[in-house]
Structure formats: structure tokens, C-alpha cells
Design an enzyme around this catalytic site. Sequence first.
Site, PDB file in Angstrom:
ATOM      1  N   LYS A  35       0.848  -1.205   0.000  1.00 35.30           N
ATOM      2  CA  LYS A  35       0.000   0.000   0.000  1.00 35.30           C
ATOM      3  C   LYS A  35       0.881   1.252   0.000  1.00 35.30           C
ATOM      4  CE  LYS A  35      -0.172  -0.314   5.025  1.00 35.30           C
ATOM      5  NZ  LYS A  35      -0.902  -0.895   6.150  1.00 35.30           N
ATOM      6  N   TYR A 262      14.038  31.283   4.157  1.00 32.78           N
ATOM      7  CA  TYR A 262      12.866  31.972   4.715  1.00 32.78           C
ATOM      8  C   TYR A 262      12.995  32.163   6.223  1.00 32.78           C
ATOM      9  CZ  TYR A 262      10.216  30.845   0.424  1.00 32.78           C
ATOM     10  OH  TYR A 262       9.763  30.748  -0.862  1.00 32.78           O
TER      11      TYR A 262
HETATM   12  C1  LIG Z   1      -0.097  -1.779   6.830  1.00 33.10           C
HETATM   13  C2  LIG Z   1      -0.645  -3.064   7.334  1.00 33.10           C
HETATM   14  C3  LIG Z   1       0.186  -4.168   7.561  1.00 33.10           C
HETATM   15  C4  LIG Z   1       1.687  -4.119   7.416  1.00 33.10           C
HETATM   16  O1  LIG Z   1       2.282  -3.632   8.585  1.00 33.10           O
HETATM   17  P1  LIG Z   1       3.888  -3.603   8.711  1.00 33.10           P
HETATM   18  O2  LIG Z   1       4.115  -3.173  10.103  1.00 33.10           O
HETATM   19  O3  LIG Z   1       4.363  -2.606   7.711  1.00 33.10           O
HETATM   20  O4  LIG Z   1       4.366  -4.967   8.416  1.00 33.10           O
HETATM   21  C5  LIG Z   1      -0.409  -5.365   7.919  1.00 33.10           C
HETATM   22  N1  LIG Z   1      -1.736  -5.450   8.081  1.00 33.10           N
HETATM   23  C6  LIG Z   1      -2.565  -4.410   7.898  1.00 33.10           C
HETATM   24  C7  LIG Z   1      -4.020  -4.593   8.085  1.00 33.10           C
HETATM   25  C8  LIG Z   1      -2.052  -3.182   7.525  1.00 33.10           C
HETATM   26  O5  LIG Z   1      -2.868  -2.146   7.354  1.00 33.10           O
END
Ligand SMILES: *Cc1c(COP(=O)(O)O)cnc(C)c1O
Length: 384
Positions: A35, A262
Amino acid sequence: MSHSWIQLDLNALAWNYRLVQEKIGPHKEVLAVVKANAYGHGMIPIATALRAMGMQWFGVAGVAEGCRLREILPDAKILVMGCILDEEIPDLFQSDLIPAVSSLRFAQELNGKAQRNSIPLRVHLKVDTGMGRLGIHPHALQDFLNQVAQLPYLRVEGMMSHLASADEKDLEPSVTQLWLFESATEQAKAAGLHPRWMHVANSHAIFRLPKSHFNLVRCGLFLYGLYATQDFPEGFGLKPVLQWKARIGLIKEFHPGQTVSYGRTHTIHKTTKVAVISVGYADGYDRRLSNRGRVLIHGQYAPVVGRVTMDHIMVDVGSIPGAEQGDEVVLIGSQGDLQIRVEDMAQWLDTISYEVVCGIGPRVRTCLIAQSVGGPTVGLQPGS
Ligand SMILES: *Cc1c(COP(=O)(O)O)cnc(C)c1O
């Protein structure tokens, strides 16, 4: 020519994947969480590489990400872990995505649509064992499961939950969550459901809580070779996949009394040289790194001086006399014997690694991909 780019080490990705597989042992599978553009690394190169390494399962947050992933991975299993709106349901069918289901209402919607399409739909049911976000609360679970079992067009292929604090010192709350999940699996059986895949573990749980493995683990951060914070001295032997680099765009001499950027927050006290680098907060180089961050040039640290601006940062290179326009600047990664880790930048920003890498913006191109089979790391040319 890119002024700022990320460089991916696909050998490190393969290394991390293998470490995770070794940790969970045989007859269990890994789901790669890709993701948020693979945590800022670039979903397309990362997912393509993992698929080539044999990864079957991929996890995304939303339907739009799933559809994009389907275009490059025609035969992978893609789980949509986040919220899905009713209007996105047609895309689930179109792109053959597997939704995680957290309400009876949504399960019924899906079943209705599947019935109209005459295509059964695979789903994973999500239980809220303590995360306090998605999933069915345990008290409502049995009723939910009994009713879902009556929906003829849903194929309940998985059951899942998510841990709230697998990366914190105290693992007790996670152990409670696992216990609640186990009783949820018993309840599923009682409702006549036999999900093939059971999954709870995220990255930190994979290494810290072997009981969380069941037969599928969802791994994001560790595939990228990162830890949530600097607090993990045990070091699981992961290798970071990403380096973030830029070039010096301009070198300028500054004299006492002059100020930089800035708000004039940095005043020059001694004649020095300042390098202007074409990366800024629009690229994800966080503005809170103003007067706080540092970069690597010629294998030496150079401090960020003055405020980070939208498109530029300034660093003091007074102690690096050879620095010139066009020279490589390491924002994250290593140069010579020194390194700047994602975890270091997270510490400067009082946040977690996840936020640092997810923040890397679309203007930063994935230009260099290092990959080799056994041999030394080879860089491809920018633009690949
Ligand atoms: C993002 C996510 C993961 C992965 O978590 P990590 O700590 O990056 O391994 C796993 N399960 C769900 C439901 C997530 O949203």
C-alpha cells in the site's frame, strides 16, 4: 536528469523476503504489503520484483491501488485491507480483488452484487481483537459469522485481525489479541465456516511473536528493511532497500551576518560555502528538518541550514572543500563509511519510519534499480 531520486536495492528486498520466510518456516505464506506506493518505494518496481521472487499475495489499502496493481500482476492474489465504498464494489469484480469485510451490511452488499453477476466472491473476514479500527468486535462476532455463513455467493477464504502494538515493548496486549483471534476462529467453525487462511502478524509480530504466524503473515515494513523506530537494538538482520539521493544544484559563498532561507532562521558567523540542493518539502523532505536534518556529501555529514523550502534545501559545506555542483548528495542511505538511516530521520522528526518513507513525493523518480543474481550490485541508468 533527475535532481532527486530513490534508488532501490532489489537484492536487499530478496534478502528481507528470505529472512521472513525463514522466520515463519514451511507451509506458511507471506503477503507483501505494498500500500501507499509500497511505502514510498514505488509499487510497480517493488511488486514486480517480489512477484518474480515467487510472492503470491499482495496487500493494498484501497480498491484504486488494487486496480493499479492488477494491471501489472495478472495472476497474484490481491487483498484490499482498508475501507471500501459501495460504489467501488464493481471494481472488486472487474479487477478480481479480495476484500476484507468488517460489517454485515457490506457482506450483504457484496453477496447481492455477486449474485447479480453470478460470480462468487472470495472474502476475508476481519475481527477487531483490540486494534480499534476495522473489523467486527468480538461481542458481535458470532451473530455476524452465522449470518455470513448464509450468504451463498461469498467464499469465506480468510479470517484476519490486526495488532495494535506489536512494535512496543509490552507484548502482553498483543498476546491478548492473539487469544481473542483464536477464539474467533473457533466461532467461525461453529458457524460452519472454514477459512483456509488465518492471518494476524505484521512485520514486528513476525519476529517478536511467533504465535501470531498462523498460516499467512502480512509483511510491509520489514520487506523494505526498516524498523519502526531506532528502539530495536536486537536488529533482525534486515537490509534497507531504499536510498534517497539528490545532486548539488549550486554552491555559494556566504559571509558573516548573512542569513539563509525563509524567516532568516540561520545566520552565518564565519565565511563558509552553502550548497543548494533541489529537494524540498514538496518532495517529502519534511519542513521540520529545517536546521535539524543532515545529508552526506563526499562521505561526510553536512547540516541542513535554514528552513526547508518547497523545492530546495541548503546545507553548509564549509567543511567539505571539494563539494561542487552536480555532486551526489545522500538524503537517506550510505556514502563512504557513514549512513543516514530512515530510522535516524524518523528520530529527528519525532515520528516513525513509516511516515518518512510514505512521505517521499511523486516528483522523486525511481531512477536507479540495483539488482543482481549473486554478483555485485549493478545500477541501471536514470529513466529506467
Ligand atoms: C499496513 C498493514 C500491515 C503491514 O504492517 P507492517 O508493520 O508494515 O508490516 C499489515 N496489516 C494491515 C491490516 C495493515 O494495514
